[in-house]
Design an enzyme around this catalytic site. Structure first.
Site: not given
Ligand code: 1VU
Length: 313
Positions: A23, A34, A82, A143, A179, A245-246, A293
């Site tokens: 994200y 970045k 999103r 959610e 959520d 997230i990071h 198997d």
């Protein structure tokens, strides 16, 4: 009911890996800049929960600019968007701004999918904005308790809409655990035991329709051991990727959702050994101390298929 040709199992479609789905808040240029230096399979330019209500317009117009100016045109990763949930009342404006064109994101994430009526609405909006000649990849979020219980019908409805010409192609489903916990009144714990049933239900449903299944966020982003443990667990449960997230989470997650060299070697040898035993009339045999198997052969083939998709063979 069509199953086999849906989603990423369709051999004619190129597989988009989404081991780490990262994200990036759409209003935050420092973080957006970045993107090129981070190696996630997929980036999500976010208009939803990572963006404050009074920054939504900024996020929308930044994202529109990013695509029109082809800012990340050399990026190998997927660059997706999103939007806000349909229920929020913010979604229409998101779509109208982001899909102003002429260049569109390849992939849209629809959070908080709840009802068939919402999916009908999305199909109509996309058709009026994109026309029939464009097709956007769609990733839906589950959610809430209701969405989890209705997941099968909602996915089936997506495929019905696709059959009727809706300009999207459903490829993946994301489990929105935080959520979900709020919805059922659960308390989030680092071990996530409160989510075992829902994760298993979710992954079974996604995989029944050959969709990629994306696991929960590990919000304690400084706890690398915990992230590794939960990522490995998710991969073992059948998830194909995880939300991150990071930047520090990307590498650990991508590794956890990739078959290791040893596992690939094991799978190759197993397939070979299985073929030899079949020819000599044995359906079950001992391999590395374990009974093998047909189901184990299928698991080995899954590993080789994933390695092939990730170009690790
Ligand atoms: O070293 P620099 O100062 O140049 O850069 C920082 C920071 O800007 C950068 N960074 C990121 N870059 C791109 N995308 C990101 N998501 C991102 N996060 C951080 O990395 C360098 C180090 O960062 P830091 O350790 O100093 O961390 P910060 O305090 O800057 O940021 C921490 C948070 C958690 C706020 C940040 O990582 C973030 O905003 N992550 C995304 C949050 C998000 O989008 N949430 C919604 C999706 S998750 C969900 O809906 C369910 C839970």
């Amino acid at each position: 009911m069509r199953l086999i040709t849906y989603g990423n199992e369709n051999a004619t479609k190129k597989y988009t890996p989404r081991r780490a789905m990262m994200y990036v808040p759409g209003n935050d240029w420092k973080k957006i800049n970045k993107i090129s230096s981070m190696g996630a399979d997929s980036f999500i330019l976010d208009c939803e929960d990572g963006v404050a209500l009074n920054r939504k317009d900024e996020a929308r117009s930044n994202i529109q600019k990013i695509f029109q100016e082809k800012m990340f045109s050399v990026l190998k990763s997927e660059l997706s968007v999103r939007i806000n949930s349909i229920e929020s009342g913010l979604c229409k404006k998101d779509l109208e701004t982001i899909l102003k064109g002429p260049i569109f994101p390849s992939t849209l994430h629809l959070p908080k999918m709840e009802t068939k009526v919402q999916l009908d609405w999305l199909a109509q909006e996309l058709e009026s904005l994109l026309g029939k000649n464009h097709n956007i990849k769609l990733i839906v979020f589950v959610e809430s308790a209701r969405a989890l219980l209705d997941m099968k019908e909602l996915i089936q409805h997506c495929f019905t809409l696709m059959d009727q010409g809706a300009p999207f192609n459903l490829e993946a489903a994301v489990f929105g655990s935080d959520d979900f916990c709020a919805d059922i009144g659960a308390t989030r714990t680092p071990e996530a035991k409160e989510l075992i049933y829902s994760r298993q239900h979710f992954v079974t449903c996604a995989k029944a329709y050959r969709l990629q299944a994306i696991d929960l966020v590990y919000i304690n982003f400084k706890d690398m051991d915990g992230l590794l443990r939960q990522s490995v667990e998710g991969a073992q449960m059948g998830f194909t990727g995880k939300q991150v997230i990071h930047p520090s989470q990307i590498e650990i997650v991508q590794q956890a959702f990739s078959p290791s060299k040893e596992k690939i070697q094991w799978a190759r040898e197993l397939v070979q050994s299985f073929d030899q035993h079949q020819q000599s009339g044995k359906g079950a045999f001992t391999f590395h101390g374990n009974m093998i198997d047909m189901p184990l052969l299928l698991q080995a083939r899954n590993i080789l298929k994933m390695a092939d998709r990730l170009d690790q063979n």
